[in-house]
Enzyme design. Structure first.
Site: not given
Ligand code: CMC
Length: 429
Positions: A313, A370
């Site tokens: 998140h 989720d």
């Molecule tokens: N699986 C594997 N690696 C992950 C994941 C994951 N679910 N989430 C983040 N990472 C890694 C990502 O690859 C990155 O690695 P690095 O620093 O080496 O590049 C690091 O963790 C930080 O990730 P980010 O994408 O920069 O983080 P963000 O804050 O931009 O994204 C997120 C947050 C929720 C979009 C992301 O964690 C994700 O895609 N999760 C899966 C989708 C998900 O479950 N979304 C629902 C969110 S809760 C419901 C809502 O409020 O919408």
């Protein structure tokens, strides 16, 4: 008291200027850089808004480190335990919990606004039977702007309030109509004698399946309570992608239904509200506990686009308080509906595996709301492609609250970010 400031210095020119520090009731101080360009001839660069506050808001507060979520100051666990979704919606929209009479009037009014114009059914019928319900939601909610436009005076707070009430009232009716269209069942009209969640279940499942509703119109309280809980947990989450989309669209003065349709489009993505549907698809793809290590390895592989859906998140870096509540509810719902779901056992095993994995620990990736919501929806017989629609119904309470808040704010400006231009410089044809 002297105003606290932060100094920004441009090391290439030696110029520096002071900027005010804005402090909310709680939370990280924010540097007000709105005059940065005027004072230093610079813009800021912050893709994904990693460090940028886009507005002031008094609706929801999150402390991601501590796993705290407050709606209008009330902790989410207390609201989940003691309130109905419409009580929470009243709170979000009005700032305070309603007294008995205020709440009764609010719910009566929601009942009054629930009906759709009959012509809307024609719009719904126009979709192919296999259209994704989120695609239908974007279209149908957007088309409300064709029904409510010319008479809308956005400068009148009462017009704005009625628009928000209409949106909240009609969302479950549109959602269930989209579902019934896709399975070829007749639409079911909302009933004034049923609560918000009872109405949803009735419109979704009544005749011919009669799921949840017996011949005496008794609607299963387990299903009603589970829906109330999920709707409360999803009702608002401060400046998330879809709410920010609604705010940005609204900053142009666009029709409110069109702005909410834009928010629905943003919510659909798997990184946001689409995650609940994606979690179920992922669990089905994993299939069995022995395949978990293979998928964990894929999630960690930088060359593989696969991510563990329902994990991570932007704001929560310790735990998602909504996930804690929903995980407990999963046990209760599965137990009370006697629904045996091997996917829930698989989810528990996957969660355990990931929480012990160095990659997930180091990056502070925890299950989010989720990861579990789909399991409850599945136990309630909600089809998988309707999961994000359920999120839409709930988040409407947040979207309209933010819309009402920003529209009442004096001196609103159009949202218009800057860019770092990386294209060709001036050249001749
Ligand atoms: N699986 C594997 N690696 C992950 C994941 C994951 N679910 N989430 C983040 N990472 C890694 C990502 O690859 C990155 O690695 P690095 O620093 O080496 O590049 C690091 O963790 C930080 O990730 P980010 O994408 O920069 O983080 P963000 O804050 O931009 O994204 C997120 C947050 C929720 C979009 C992301 O964690 C994700 O895609 N999760 C899966 C989708 C998900 O479950 N979304 C629902 C969110 S809760 C419901 C809502 O409020 O919408």
């Amino acid at each position: 008291m002297t105003q606290e400031t932060a100094t920004i210095r441009n090391n290439s020119t030696g110029e520096e200027a002071e900027f005010s520090l804005l402090k909310g009731t709680v939370g990280t101080p924010v540097v007000d850089v709105s005059n940065l360009n005027k004072q230093l001839g610079l813009f800021t660069f912050d893709p994904g808004f990693m460090s940028t506050a886009s507005c002031k808001s008094a609706i929801t507060y999150i402390d991601g480190e501590q796993g705290i979520l407050l709606y209008r100051g009330y902790p989410i666990d207390q609201l989940a335990e003691k309130c109905s979704f419409l009580e929470v919606a009243y709170l979000l929209m009005n700032g305070e919990l309603g007294n008995q009479q205020e709440q009764a009037e609010f719910e009566h009014e929601i009942g009054q606004h629930a009906m759709l114009h009959e012509a809307m059914h024609g719009f719904i019928d126009g979709f192919h039977y296999d259209a994704h319900p989120m695609a239908m939601m974007v279209g149908i909610v957007g088309s409300l702007s064709a029904f409510y436009h010319s008479e809308l005076n956005m400068n009148d707070p009462e017009h704005r309030r009625i628009s928000a009430m209409r949106m909240l009232a009609k969302m479950p009716v549109i959602a269930t109509a989209c579902h019934r269209h896709s399975i070829g069942y007749p639409f079911v009209y909302p009933r004034a004698d049923l609560s918000y969640c009872e109405n949803f279940l009735n419109m979704m499942f009544s005749l011919p399946s009669q799921k949840y509703i017996d011949k005496d119109n008794y609607i299963d309280p387990i299903a009603v309570n589970a829906l109330n809980l999920l709707f409360i947990l999803h009702a608002d989450h401060e400046q998330n992608a879809s709410t920010s989309t609604v705010r940005l669209a609204s900053s142009t003065g666009a029709n409110p239904y069109a702005c909410i349709a834009a928010g629905i489009g943003a919510l659909w993505g798997p990184a946001h509200g689409g995650a609940n549907e994606a979690v179920l698809s992922m669990l089905e793809e994993i299939g069995s506990v022995d395949r978990i290590p293979e998928f964990i390895a894929k999630a960690k592989d930088k060359n593989d686009p696969f991510r563990l859906m329902g994990f991570g998140h932007r704001v929560y870096k310790n735990f998602d308080p909504r996930a804690t509540i929903i995980r407990k509810a999963c046990y209760e719902v599965l137990e009370s509906t006697s629904a045996q779901d091997p996917l829930f056992d698989l989810a528990i095993a996957l969660e355990k595996f990931a929480l012990e994995d160095e990659y997930f620990v180091e990056k502070k990736l925890y299950p989010n709301v989720d990861f579990y919501s789909g399991i409850i929806y599945k136990a309630l017989n909600i089809p998988v492609d309707m999961f994000t629609v359920m999120f839409t119904i709930a988040r409407t309470a947040g979207w309209v609250s933010h819309w009402l808040e920003m529209m009442a704010e004096p001196g609103q400006r159009i949202g218009r970010p800057r860019q770092v231009y990386t294209g060709k410089n001036l050249r001749n044809v």
